[in-house]
Design a protein around this motif. Structure first.
Motif, mmCIF file in Angstrom:
data_model
loop_
_atom_site.group_PDB
_atom_site.id
_atom_site.type_symbol
_atom_site.label_atom_id
_atom_site.label_comp_id
_atom_site.label_asym_id
_atom_site.label_seq_id
_atom_site.Cartn_x
_atom_site.Cartn_y
_atom_site.Cartn_z
ATOM 1 N N THR A 251 -3.274 -1.893 -3.669
ATOM 2 C CA THR A 251 -3.938 -0.551 -5.176
ATOM 3 C C THR A 251 -3.297 -0.721 -6.368
ATOM 4 N N ALA A 252 -1.981 -0.440 -5.823
ATOM 5 C CA ALA A 252 -0.566 -0.343 -7.103
ATOM 6 C C ALA A 252 0.028 -1.881 -7.204
ATOM 7 N N GLY A 253 -0.163 -2.675 -6.028
ATOM 8 C CA GLY A 253 0.039 -4.152 -5.564
ATOM 9 C C GLY A 253 -0.650 -4.873 -6.999
ATOM 10 N N HIS A 254 -2.210 -4.728 -6.786
ATOM 11 C CA HIS A 254 -3.347 -5.391 -7.590
ATOM 12 C C HIS A 254 -3.104 -5.164 -9.379
ATOM 13 N N ALA A 255 -2.922 -4.090 -9.549
ATOM 14 C CA ALA A 255 -2.772 -2.796 -10.748
ATOM 15 C C ALA A 255 -1.535 -3.944 -11.280
ATOM 16 N N PHE A 256 -0.411 -4.100 -10.577
ATOM 17 C CA PHE A 256 0.708 -4.042 -11.305
ATOM 18 C C PHE A 256 0.282 -5.594 -11.401
ATOM 19 N N ASN A 332 -7.933 8.576 -7.962
ATOM 20 C CA ASN A 332 -7.418 7.854 -7.990
ATOM 21 C C ASN A 332 -7.232 7.845 -5.850
ATOM 22 N N ARG A 333 -7.069 6.760 -4.919
ATOM 23 C CA ARG A 333 -7.273 6.484 -3.826
ATOM 24 C C ARG A 333 -5.838 5.659 -3.256
ATOM 25 N N PHE A 334 -5.130 6.285 -2.297
ATOM 26 C CA PHE A 334 -4.329 5.546 -1.878
ATOM 27 C C PHE A 334 -4.347 6.097 -0.446
ATOM 28 N N LEU A 335 -3.579 4.167 0.439
ATOM 29 C CA LEU A 335 -3.688 4.436 1.363
ATOM 30 C C LEU A 335 -1.911 4.914 1.652
ATOM 31 N N LEU A 336 -1.575 6.257 2.298
ATOM 32 C CA LEU A 336 -0.193 6.696 2.352
ATOM 33 C C LEU A 336 0.498 6.076 3.945
ATOM 34 N N ILE A 337 1.699 5.964 4.458
ATOM 35 C CA ILE A 337 2.270 6.288 5.743
ATOM 36 C C ILE A 337 2.917 6.838 6.238
ATOM 37 N N THR A 338 2.590 7.435 7.565
ATOM 38 C CA THR A 338 3.410 8.918 7.789
ATOM 39 C C THR A 338 4.461 8.589 8.647
ATOM 40 N N ALA A 339 4.389 6.990 9.489
ATOM 41 C CA ALA A 339 5.725 6.692 10.333
ATOM 42 C C ALA A 339 4.681 5.038 10.407
ATOM 43 N N PRO A 340 5.741 4.542 10.785
ATOM 44 C CA PRO A 340 5.885 2.783 11.096
ATOM 45 C C PRO A 340 4.354 2.853 12.023
ATOM 46 N N GLY A 341 3.400 2.035 11.306
ATOM 47 C CA GLY A 341 2.196 1.833 12.500
ATOM 48 C C GLY A 341 0.978 3.186 12.271
ATOM 49 N N ARG A 342 1.378 4.049 10.976
ATOM 50 C CA ARG A 342 0.305 5.324 10.766
ATOM 51 C C ARG A 342 0.407 5.496 9.628
ATOM 52 N N LEU A 343 -1.000 4.976 9.402
ATOM 53 C CA LEU A 343 -1.278 5.204 7.445
ATOM 54 C C LEU A 343 -2.447 6.272 7.523
ATOM 55 N N THR A 344 -3.039 7.308 6.275
ATOM 56 C CA THR A 344 -3.831 7.709 6.545
ATOM 57 C C THR A 344 -3.824 7.528 4.623
ATOM 58 N N ALA A 345 -5.283 7.845 4.079
ATOM 59 C CA ALA A 345 -5.788 7.247 3.018
ATOM 60 C C ALA A 345 -6.079 9.044 2.125
ATOM 61 N N VAL A 346 -5.181 9.228 1.369
ATOM 62 C CA VAL A 346 -5.232 10.407 0.536
ATOM 63 C C VAL A 346 -6.119 9.828 -0.882
ATOM 64 N N GLU A 347 -7.343 11.166 -1.481
ATOM 65 C CA GLU A 347 -7.444 11.111 -2.773
ATOM 66 C C GLU A 347 -7.223 11.835 -3.983
ATOM 67 N N ASN A 348 -6.847 12.037 -4.898
ATOM 68 C CA ASN A 348 -6.786 12.405 -6.692
ATOM 69 C C ASN A 348 -5.326 13.314 -6.084
ATOM 70 N N ILE A 349 -3.811 12.215 -5.844
ATOM 71 C CA ILE A 349 -2.556 12.160 -6.195
ATOM 72 C C ILE A 349 -2.923 12.968 -7.478
ATOM 73 N N LYS A 350 -1.297 13.757 -7.679
ATOM 74 C CA LYS A 350 -0.827 14.460 -8.833
ATOM 75 C C LYS A 350 -0.603 13.259 -9.567
ATOM 76 N N SER A 351 -0.895 13.337 -10.953
ATOM 77 C CA SER A 351 -0.411 12.029 -12.146
ATOM 78 C C SER A 351 1.126 11.913 -11.656
ATOM 79 N N ALA A 352 1.841 13.371 -12.028
ATOM 80 C CA ALA A 352 3.576 13.826 -11.987
ATOM 81 C C ALA A 352 3.704 12.582 -10.905
ATOM 82 N N THR A 353 3.234 12.349 -9.575
ATOM 83 C CA THR A 353 3.504 12.460 -8.344
ATOM 84 C C THR A 353 3.459 10.402 -8.715
#
Length: 363
Positions: A251-256, A332-353
Protein backbone atom coordinates in the motif's frame (compact mmCIF):
# COMPACT_ATOMS: atom_id res chain seq x y z
CA UNK A 1 12.97 -28.40 -13.54
CA UNK A 2 10.47 -28.42 -10.69
CA UNK A 3 6.79 -28.48 -11.61
CA UNK A 4 4.21 -27.20 -9.15
CA UNK A 5 0.63 -28.27 -9.82
CA UNK A 6 -2.22 -26.64 -7.96
CA UNK A 7 -5.98 -26.27 -8.30
CA UNK A 8 -8.02 -23.07 -8.23
CA UNK A 9 -11.78 -22.71 -8.43
CA UNK A 10 -11.74 -20.41 -11.45
CA UNK A 11 -10.07 -22.78 -13.91
CA UNK A 12 -9.15 -26.03 -12.18
CA UNK A 13 -5.61 -27.37 -12.54
CA UNK A 14 -2.79 -24.95 -13.33
CA UNK A 15 0.97 -25.42 -13.23
CA UNK A 16 4.27 -23.65 -12.81
CA UNK A 17 7.66 -24.83 -14.09
CA UNK A 18 10.68 -23.44 -12.25
CA UNK A 19 14.35 -24.08 -12.90
CA UNK A 20 17.36 -23.12 -14.95
CA UNK A 21 18.04 -23.64 -18.67
CA UNK A 22 14.57 -25.01 -19.37
CA UNK A 23 13.76 -26.30 -22.86
CA UNK A 24 10.85 -27.32 -25.09
CA UNK A 25 7.92 -26.42 -22.88
CA UNK A 26 5.52 -27.78 -25.49
CA UNK A 27 6.96 -31.26 -25.10
CA UNK A 28 6.77 -31.04 -21.31
CA UNK A 29 3.11 -29.89 -21.32
CA UNK A 30 1.59 -31.39 -24.49
CA UNK A 31 -2.03 -31.20 -23.32
CA UNK A 32 -1.84 -27.42 -23.02
CA UNK A 33 -0.92 -27.03 -26.69
CA UNK A 34 -2.96 -29.90 -28.17
CA UNK A 35 -5.89 -27.80 -29.39
CA UNK A 36 -4.12 -24.45 -29.76
CA UNK A 37 -4.76 -22.99 -33.22
CA UNK A 38 -2.29 -20.09 -32.92
CA UNK A 39 -0.31 -18.24 -30.32
CA UNK A 40 1.20 -14.80 -29.85
CA UNK A 41 4.37 -13.81 -28.01
CA UNK A 42 3.72 -10.54 -26.17
CA UNK A 43 6.97 -8.82 -25.19
CA UNK A 44 8.29 -5.63 -23.65
CA UNK A 45 9.47 -3.32 -26.43
CA UNK A 46 12.42 -2.26 -24.31
CA UNK A 47 13.70 -5.78 -23.65
CA UNK A 48 16.93 -6.96 -25.31
CA UNK A 49 16.52 -8.95 -28.51
CA UNK A 50 18.54 -11.81 -27.02
CA UNK A 51 15.97 -12.22 -24.25
CA UNK A 52 13.11 -12.48 -26.73
CA UNK A 53 15.01 -15.00 -28.81
CA UNK A 54 15.74 -17.07 -25.71
CA UNK A 55 12.04 -17.06 -24.79
CA UNK A 56 10.99 -18.27 -28.21
CA UNK A 57 13.38 -21.21 -28.03
CA UNK A 58 11.31 -22.46 -25.09
CA UNK A 59 8.42 -22.90 -27.53
CA UNK A 60 9.96 -24.34 -30.71
CA UNK A 61 7.89 -23.61 -33.79
CA UNK A 62 6.03 -26.53 -35.33
CA UNK A 63 2.78 -26.31 -37.23
CA UNK A 64 1.06 -23.81 -34.94
CA UNK A 65 0.71 -20.32 -36.38
CA UNK A 66 2.80 -17.79 -34.42
CA UNK A 67 2.65 -14.02 -34.02
CA UNK A 68 4.61 -11.42 -32.12
CA UNK A 69 3.40 -8.24 -30.43
CA UNK A 70 5.52 -5.61 -28.67
CA UNK A 71 4.24 -3.47 -25.81
CA UNK A 72 5.62 -0.09 -24.75
CA UNK A 73 8.38 -0.44 -22.15
CA UNK A 74 7.56 -1.14 -18.50
CA UNK A 75 4.58 0.59 -16.81
CA UNK A 76 3.67 2.50 -19.99
CA UNK A 77 2.16 -0.80 -21.17
CA UNK A 78 -0.34 -1.01 -18.32
CA UNK A 79 -3.24 1.04 -19.71
CA UNK A 80 -6.72 0.25 -20.96
CA UNK A 81 -5.66 1.71 -24.30
CA UNK A 82 -2.81 -0.77 -24.66
CA UNK A 83 -5.05 -3.67 -23.66
CA UNK A 84 -7.50 -2.60 -26.36
CA UNK A 85 -4.75 -2.36 -28.98
CA UNK A 86 -3.56 -5.89 -28.18
CA UNK A 87 -7.10 -7.26 -28.38
CA UNK A 88 -7.62 -5.52 -31.73
CA UNK A 89 -4.36 -7.04 -33.00
CA UNK A 90 -5.57 -10.51 -32.00
CA UNK A 91 -9.00 -10.02 -33.56
CA UNK A 92 -7.54 -8.79 -36.85
CA UNK A 93 -5.47 -11.98 -37.08
CA UNK A 94 -8.29 -14.36 -36.32
CA UNK A 95 -7.39 -15.38 -32.78
CA UNK A 96 -10.09 -17.59 -31.28
CA UNK A 97 -10.96 -19.12 -27.93
CA UNK A 98 -8.51 -21.90 -28.82
CA UNK A 99 -5.65 -19.41 -29.16
CA UNK A 100 -2.93 -18.73 -26.62
CA UNK A 101 -0.99 -15.68 -25.45
CA UNK A 102 2.57 -16.01 -24.12
CA UNK A 103 3.70 -13.08 -21.97
CA UNK A 104 7.49 -12.61 -21.97
CA UNK A 105 8.88 -9.89 -19.73
CA UNK A 106 8.58 -8.26 -16.35
CA UNK A 107 5.54 -7.72 -14.18
CA UNK A 108 4.08 -4.99 -16.38
CA UNK A 109 4.10 -7.32 -19.40
CA UNK A 110 2.55 -10.25 -17.53
CA UNK A 111 -0.05 -7.95 -15.93
CA UNK A 112 -1.16 -6.44 -19.25
CA UNK A 113 -1.07 -9.70 -21.22
CA UNK A 114 -3.02 -11.56 -18.57
CA UNK A 115 -5.59 -8.76 -18.47
CA UNK A 116 -5.99 -8.81 -22.26
CA UNK A 117 -6.33 -12.61 -22.19
CA UNK A 118 -9.06 -12.31 -19.58
CA UNK A 119 -11.21 -9.95 -21.64
CA UNK A 120 -10.56 -11.12 -25.21
CA UNK A 121 -13.58 -13.22 -26.21
CA UNK A 122 -14.38 -13.33 -22.47
CA UNK A 123 -11.21 -15.23 -21.73
CA UNK A 124 -8.53 -17.20 -23.55
CA UNK A 125 -5.53 -19.16 -22.24
CA UNK A 126 -2.23 -17.50 -21.52
CA UNK A 127 1.23 -18.46 -20.32
CA UNK A 128 3.34 -16.29 -18.05
CA UNK A 129 7.09 -16.27 -18.78
CA UNK A 130 8.51 -13.74 -16.31
CA UNK A 131 12.06 -12.69 -17.15
CA UNK A 132 12.95 -10.40 -14.22
CA UNK A 133 13.86 -11.44 -10.70
CA UNK A 134 10.91 -9.57 -9.25
CA UNK A 135 8.44 -11.09 -11.68
CA UNK A 136 9.73 -14.64 -11.21
CA UNK A 137 9.52 -14.37 -7.43
CA UNK A 138 6.18 -12.59 -7.33
CA UNK A 139 4.50 -10.50 -10.02
CA UNK A 140 4.39 -13.10 -12.81
CA UNK A 141 2.63 -15.66 -10.61
CA UNK A 142 -0.81 -15.97 -9.08
CA UNK A 143 -3.20 -14.75 -11.77
CA UNK A 144 -3.79 -11.15 -10.68
CA UNK A 145 -3.92 -9.04 -13.83
CA UNK A 146 -4.40 -5.29 -14.02
CA UNK A 147 -3.83 -1.92 -15.63
CA UNK A 148 -3.23 1.44 -13.99
CA UNK A 149 -5.70 4.32 -13.91
CA UNK A 150 -5.30 8.01 -13.05
CA UNK A 151 -1.80 7.52 -11.70
CA UNK A 152 -2.80 4.71 -9.34
CA UNK A 153 -1.55 1.16 -9.75
CA UNK A 154 -3.67 -1.86 -10.66
CA UNK A 155 -7.08 -0.20 -10.33
CA UNK A 156 -8.76 -2.02 -13.25
CA UNK A 157 -8.07 -5.73 -13.26
CA UNK A 158 -9.21 -9.32 -13.15
CA UNK A 159 -8.28 -12.67 -11.66
CA UNK A 160 -7.23 -14.82 -14.61
CA UNK A 161 -4.78 -17.61 -13.90
CA UNK A 162 -2.14 -18.44 -16.49
CA UNK A 163 -2.52 -22.02 -17.64
CA UNK A 164 1.22 -22.25 -17.02
CA UNK A 165 3.94 -20.08 -15.50
CA UNK A 166 7.51 -20.68 -16.71
CA UNK A 167 10.27 -19.30 -14.47
CA UNK A 168 13.65 -19.94 -16.08
CA UNK A 169 16.36 -18.29 -14.00
CA UNK A 170 18.72 -18.26 -16.99
CA UNK A 171 16.86 -15.07 -17.96
CA UNK A 172 18.35 -13.39 -14.89
CA UNK A 173 21.98 -13.80 -15.98
CA UNK A 174 22.15 -10.46 -17.75
CA UNK A 175 20.26 -8.39 -15.18
CA UNK A 176 22.15 -5.39 -13.74
CA UNK A 177 22.64 -5.08 -9.99
CA UNK A 178 19.83 -2.51 -9.69
CA UNK A 179 17.34 -5.02 -11.12
CA UNK A 180 18.49 -7.73 -8.74
CA UNK A 181 18.16 -5.32 -5.81
CA UNK A 182 14.68 -4.37 -6.97
CA UNK A 183 13.63 -8.01 -7.09
CA UNK A 184 15.17 -8.60 -3.69
CA UNK A 185 12.64 -6.14 -2.26
CA UNK A 186 10.01 -8.83 -2.80
CA UNK A 187 12.35 -11.46 -1.34
CA UNK A 188 12.55 -9.46 1.87
CA UNK A 189 8.76 -9.31 1.96
CA UNK A 190 8.56 -13.10 1.79
CA UNK A 191 11.15 -13.39 4.56
CA UNK A 192 8.92 -11.22 6.75
CA UNK A 193 5.55 -12.83 6.04
CA UNK A 194 6.48 -16.45 5.35
CA UNK A 195 7.16 -19.46 7.56
CA UNK A 196 10.48 -19.91 9.33
CA UNK A 197 11.87 -22.28 6.69
CA UNK A 198 11.30 -19.76 3.89
CA UNK A 199 12.76 -16.97 6.01
CA UNK A 200 15.92 -19.00 6.65
CA UNK A 201 16.28 -19.81 2.94
CA UNK A 202 16.09 -16.14 2.01
CA UNK A 203 18.40 -15.00 4.78
CA UNK A 204 21.03 -17.56 3.72
CA UNK A 205 20.86 -16.53 0.08
CA UNK A 206 20.05 -12.80 0.13
CA UNK A 207 23.61 -11.51 -0.24
CA UNK A 208 24.36 -14.06 -2.95
CA UNK A 209 21.27 -13.13 -4.97
CA UNK A 210 22.36 -9.49 -4.91
CA UNK A 211 25.68 -10.53 -6.42
CA UNK A 212 23.93 -12.55 -9.15
CA UNK A 213 24.82 -16.02 -7.86
CA UNK A 214 22.93 -18.40 -10.15
CA UNK A 215 22.30 -21.16 -7.62
CA UNK A 216 21.05 -18.66 -5.02
CA UNK A 217 18.70 -17.01 -7.51
CA UNK A 218 17.22 -20.37 -8.52
CA UNK A 219 16.83 -21.42 -4.88
CA UNK A 220 15.02 -18.20 -3.93
CA UNK A 221 12.78 -18.10 -6.99
CA UNK A 222 11.76 -21.72 -6.40
CA UNK A 223 11.03 -21.19 -2.70
CA UNK A 224 9.05 -17.97 -3.22
CA UNK A 225 7.09 -19.38 -6.16
CA UNK A 226 6.11 -22.46 -4.15
CA UNK A 227 4.94 -20.32 -1.23
CA UNK A 228 2.94 -17.88 -3.36
CA UNK A 229 1.25 -20.65 -5.34
CA UNK A 230 0.19 -22.41 -2.11
CA UNK A 231 -1.37 -19.17 -0.91
CA UNK A 232 -3.06 -18.63 -4.28
CA UNK A 233 -4.55 -22.13 -4.26
CA UNK A 234 -6.08 -21.53 -0.83
CA UNK A 235 -7.37 -17.97 -1.42
CA UNK A 236 -7.26 -17.15 -5.11
CA UNK A 237 -9.54 -14.09 -4.96
CA UNK A 238 -8.64 -12.52 -1.61
CA UNK A 239 -11.80 -13.92 -0.05
CA UNK A 240 -10.41 -14.98 3.33
CA UNK A 241 -7.62 -12.48 3.90
CA UNK A 242 -4.87 -15.06 3.49
CA UNK A 243 -3.76 -13.82 0.09
CA UNK A 244 -3.82 -10.23 1.33
CA UNK A 245 -0.67 -11.00 3.32
CA UNK A 246 1.20 -11.02 -0.01
CA UNK A 247 0.45 -7.28 -0.20
CA UNK A 248 2.47 -6.47 2.91
CA UNK A 249 4.32 -3.21 2.28
CA UNK A 250 2.55 -2.64 -1.02
CA UNK A 251 0.00 0.00 0.00
CA UNK A 252 2.74 2.45 0.94
CA UNK A 253 5.06 1.03 -1.73
CA UNK A 254 2.60 1.72 -4.54
CA UNK A 255 2.08 5.24 -3.21
CA UNK A 256 5.85 5.87 -3.12
CA UNK A 257 6.10 4.54 -6.67
CA UNK A 258 3.32 6.86 -7.87
CA UNK A 259 4.83 9.88 -6.13
CA UNK A 260 8.18 9.17 -7.80
CA UNK A 261 6.50 9.25 -11.24
CA UNK A 262 8.58 6.48 -12.76
CA UNK A 263 11.86 7.34 -11.02
CA UNK A 264 11.62 4.60 -8.38
CA UNK A 265 11.69 0.91 -9.32
CA UNK A 266 8.81 -1.20 -8.05
CA UNK A 267 10.96 -3.42 -5.87
CA UNK A 268 12.73 -0.43 -4.31
CA UNK A 269 9.35 1.19 -3.65
CA UNK A 270 8.12 -2.02 -2.00
CA UNK A 271 11.25 -2.13 0.18
CA UNK A 272 10.52 1.39 1.41
CA UNK A 273 6.88 0.37 1.86
CA UNK A 274 8.06 -2.51 4.04
CA UNK A 275 10.11 -0.14 6.18
CA UNK A 276 7.07 2.14 6.46
CA UNK A 277 4.96 -0.82 7.65
CA UNK A 278 7.61 -1.83 10.18
CA UNK A 279 7.80 1.70 11.56
CA UNK A 280 4.01 1.98 11.91
CA UNK A 281 3.87 -1.46 13.52
CA UNK A 282 6.54 -0.46 16.04
CA UNK A 283 5.13 3.00 16.78
CA UNK A 284 1.65 1.63 17.43
CA UNK A 285 3.06 -0.88 19.90
CA UNK A 286 2.40 -3.96 17.78
CA UNK A 287 6.01 -4.89 16.99
CA UNK A 288 8.61 -5.30 19.72
CA UNK A 289 11.89 -3.36 19.36
CA UNK A 290 13.98 -6.53 18.99
CA UNK A 291 11.71 -7.87 16.24
CA UNK A 292 11.75 -4.49 14.50
CA UNK A 293 15.56 -4.48 14.51
CA UNK A 294 15.68 -8.04 13.16
CA UNK A 295 13.27 -7.38 10.29
CA UNK A 296 14.58 -3.92 9.42
CA UNK A 297 18.08 -5.35 9.04
CA UNK A 298 16.82 -7.27 5.99
CA UNK A 299 15.94 -3.97 4.30
CA UNK A 300 19.26 -2.44 5.32
CA UNK A 301 21.03 -5.38 3.66
CA UNK A 302 19.59 -4.28 0.30
CA UNK A 303 21.65 -1.08 0.42
CA UNK A 304 18.90 0.95 -1.20
CA UNK A 305 20.02 4.09 -3.03
CA UNK A 306 18.60 7.40 -1.75
CA UNK A 307 15.08 8.12 -3.00
CA UNK A 308 15.00 10.30 -6.11
CA UNK A 309 15.23 14.01 -5.46
CA UNK A 310 11.97 15.90 -5.40
CA UNK A 311 9.16 16.99 -3.15
CA UNK A 312 7.74 14.02 -1.29
CA UNK A 313 4.30 15.29 -0.34
CA UNK A 314 2.69 13.50 2.61
CA UNK A 315 -0.77 14.82 1.71
CA UNK A 316 -0.53 13.34 -1.78
CA UNK A 317 0.70 10.11 -0.19
CA UNK A 318 -2.41 9.99 2.00
CA UNK A 319 -4.67 10.68 -0.98
CA UNK A 320 -3.15 7.74 -2.84
CA UNK A 321 -3.46 5.52 0.24
CA UNK A 322 -7.15 6.39 0.64
CA UNK A 323 -7.81 5.41 -2.98
CA UNK A 324 -5.89 2.15 -2.76
CA UNK A 325 -8.08 -0.79 -3.72
CA UNK A 326 -7.27 -2.47 -0.40
CA UNK A 327 -8.58 0.49 1.65
CA UNK A 328 -12.15 -0.87 1.51
CA UNK A 329 -13.72 2.52 2.24
CA UNK A 330 -11.50 3.40 5.20
CA UNK A 331 -9.44 6.59 5.34
CA UNK A 332 -6.40 4.36 5.45
CA UNK A 333 -5.82 0.64 5.84
CA UNK A 334 -2.45 -1.04 6.27
CA UNK A 335 -1.17 -4.51 6.93
CA UNK A 336 1.00 -4.37 10.04
CA UNK A 337 3.26 -7.02 11.48
CA UNK A 338 3.35 -8.23 15.09
CA UNK A 339 6.10 -10.83 14.65
CA UNK A 340 7.76 -12.62 11.72
CA UNK A 341 4.98 -14.41 9.84
CA UNK A 342 2.16 -12.73 11.80
CA UNK A 343 0.23 -9.90 10.18
CA UNK A 344 -2.91 -7.94 10.99
CA UNK A 345 -4.92 -5.36 9.03
CA UNK A 346 -5.47 -2.03 10.80
CA UNK A 347 -7.69 0.84 9.64
CA UNK A 348 -7.73 4.59 10.25
CA UNK A 349 -4.33 4.93 11.88
CA UNK A 350 -3.56 8.42 13.23
CA UNK A 351 -2.09 10.79 10.67
CA UNK A 352 0.81 11.80 12.94
CA UNK A 353 1.95 8.18 13.21
CA UNK A 354 1.77 7.71 9.46
CA UNK A 355 3.61 10.98 8.78
CA UNK A 356 6.47 9.98 11.05
CA UNK A 357 6.75 6.59 9.32
CA UNK A 358 6.49 8.26 5.89
CA UNK A 359 9.57 10.38 6.54
CA UNK A 360 11.38 7.49 8.24
CA UNK A 361 10.87 5.24 5.23
CA UNK A 362 12.36 7.84 2.89
CA UNK A 363 15.60 8.33 4.84
Amino acid sequence: MKVFNFTVKSRGAVAAAVGRDLANIQAAFPALFAKTDKFCFVTDGGAPKSLKVRAMTLFPAKKTEQHRYELPPSEAAKTLEQAGKLCAFLFARGFSRNSLLIAVGGGATTDLTGFAASIYMRGIKWISVPTTFLAQADAGLGGKTAVNLAGAKNIAGTFHQPALAVCDTAFLDSLPHAELRSGAGELVKYAMIGPAALRRTIQRNLAKTLSGDRAALTTCVTACAAFKLRITAKDERDATGLRETLNFGHTAGHAFEALAAGRLAHGAAVARGLRFALLVSARTGRLAPAAFKQLDSLITALRLPPPPAGRWDFRKFMTLVSKDKKARGAQNRFLLITAPGRLTAVENIKSATLKSAFHGALK
